[in-house]
Design an enzyme around this catalytic site. Structure first.
Site, PDB file in Angstrom:
ATOM      1  N   SER A  72       0.849  -1.185   0.000  1.00 48.16           N
ATOM      2  CA  SER A  72       0.000   0.000   0.000  1.00 48.16           C
ATOM      3  C   SER A  72       0.885   1.235   0.000  1.00 48.16           C
ATOM      4  O   SER A  72       2.089   1.155   0.286  1.00 48.16           O
ATOM      5  CB  SER A  72      -0.887  -0.008   1.254  1.00 48.16           C
ATOM      6  OG  SER A  72      -1.505   1.241   1.479  1.00 48.16           O
TER       7      SER A  72
ATOM      8  N   TYR B   3      -2.292  -0.560  10.269  1.00 49.99           N
ATOM      9  CA  TYR B   3      -2.444  -1.045   8.890  1.00 49.99           C
ATOM     10  C   TYR B   3      -1.159  -0.777   8.113  1.00 49.99           C
ATOM     11  O   TYR B   3      -0.640  -1.653   7.411  1.00 49.99           O
ATOM     12  CB  TYR B   3      -3.627  -0.352   8.226  1.00 49.99           C
ATOM     13  CG  TYR B   3      -3.708  -0.543   6.727  1.00 49.99           C
ATOM     14  CD1 TYR B   3      -4.166  -1.740   6.184  1.00 49.99           C
ATOM     15  CD2 TYR B   3      -3.338   0.481   5.860  1.00 49.99           C
ATOM     16  CE1 TYR B   3      -4.240  -1.906   4.808  1.00 49.99           C
ATOM     17  CE2 TYR B   3      -3.412   0.324   4.490  1.00 49.99           C
ATOM     18  CZ  TYR B   3      -3.866  -0.874   3.969  1.00 49.99           C
ATOM     19  OH  TYR B   3      -3.935  -1.035   2.598  1.00 49.99           O
TER      20      TYR B   3
END
Length: 269
Positions: free
Chosen positions: A142, A155
């Protein structure tokens, strides 16, 4: 790796980028083993792809279950006769709140799905891939894997772990026929918030995110092109590419910039 006539395992195959990866892989002549925790979503992916079970096989289970992950390679081989690729796409975000307000259960769930799930499946398939004439492992990280997003700190930490794990794996496998690619998507128009068990985003936030986001279809096409070119690293979306450059030039400036943006998001969640 040439995709045609290969068998590729895709996690998170029931929606978003994972679903688009499955459909486009099938269109390119590959067979697909679709993995998702939601069996109904997997059935929908197969129906949308327009193929039968000979080309697309559904495997519904939680990727954080190591025993089931360990059994998957043999199950894929039993059905398709081989396995040539793995795309660790499945992932969830955390609740939009700072680390101090997260429970340990929330933290563990995010790390288990995003990191341990990818690690379990990579370990399970790697011995098989090393016996193939050619194979490919793709791990989806990501933007949060290389730059901090306040309110998504855990995350990001999990995705950073995926990044370094994949880069290390690439270095270890350079002398083999197993190719490795790390992918850093930016904002993609998916339903990851709902799939993460966080409910639907508020309309104003969701509309803003969607208007700036790349479609899941375009994201999948970029990822598959990277596989076919055996790329080591790829950013998906202009936002990811620009933030990647900014972070390399001035990490503190980039982090402060993202912090200001995320502050607005947190105020609307």
């Amino acid at each position: 790796m040439r995709i045609e006539k290969k068998t590729v395992v895709v996690t998170g195959a029931g929606s978003g980028i994972g679903r688009e990866l499955c459909i486009q892989l099938l269109q390119k002549g590959a067979n697909v083993a679709g993995v998702d925790i939601n069996p109904i979503a997997l059935q929908e992916t197969r129906q949308l792809s327009g193929v039968n079970a000979e080309r697309f096989k559904e495997f519904a289970f939680d990727i954080t279950d190591k025993e089931k992950a360990d059994r998957l390679p043999q199950e894929v081989v039993d059905h398709f006769g081989a396995a040539d690729g793995l795309i660790n796409n499945a992932g969830i975000i955390q609740p939009f709140k700072p680390v101090a307000d997260l429970t340990m259960e929330e933290i563990q769930r995010v790390i288990n799905v995003n990191f341990w799930g990818a690690l379990y499946l990579t370990k399970a398939f790697l011995p098989l891939f090393l016996q193939r004439p050619e194979a490919h492992i793709v791990n989806i990280s990501s933007m949060g894997g290389f730059i901090a997003f306040p309110g998504q700190t855990v995350y990001g930490a999990a995705k950073a772990a995926v990044k370094l794990f994949t880069e290390g794996l690439y270095a270890e496998l350079r002398a083999t026929q197993v190719h490795v690619t790390i992918v850093h998507p930016g904002a993609i128009a998916t339903n990851i918030t709902e799939n993460s068990g966080l409910g639907k985003p508020k309309n104003d936030v969701n509309a803003a995110q969607t208007s700036m986001a790349l479609s899941a279809s375009k994201a999948a096409a970029i990822i598959l092109a990277a596989i076919e070119k055996n790329k080591f690293r790829v950013t998906v979306g202009r936002d990811a590419a620009l933030l990647d450059i900014l972070y390399r030039l001035n990490p503190r400036l980039a982090t402060n910039f993202i912090g200001k943006m995320m502050k607005k998001t947190l105020q609307h969640t």
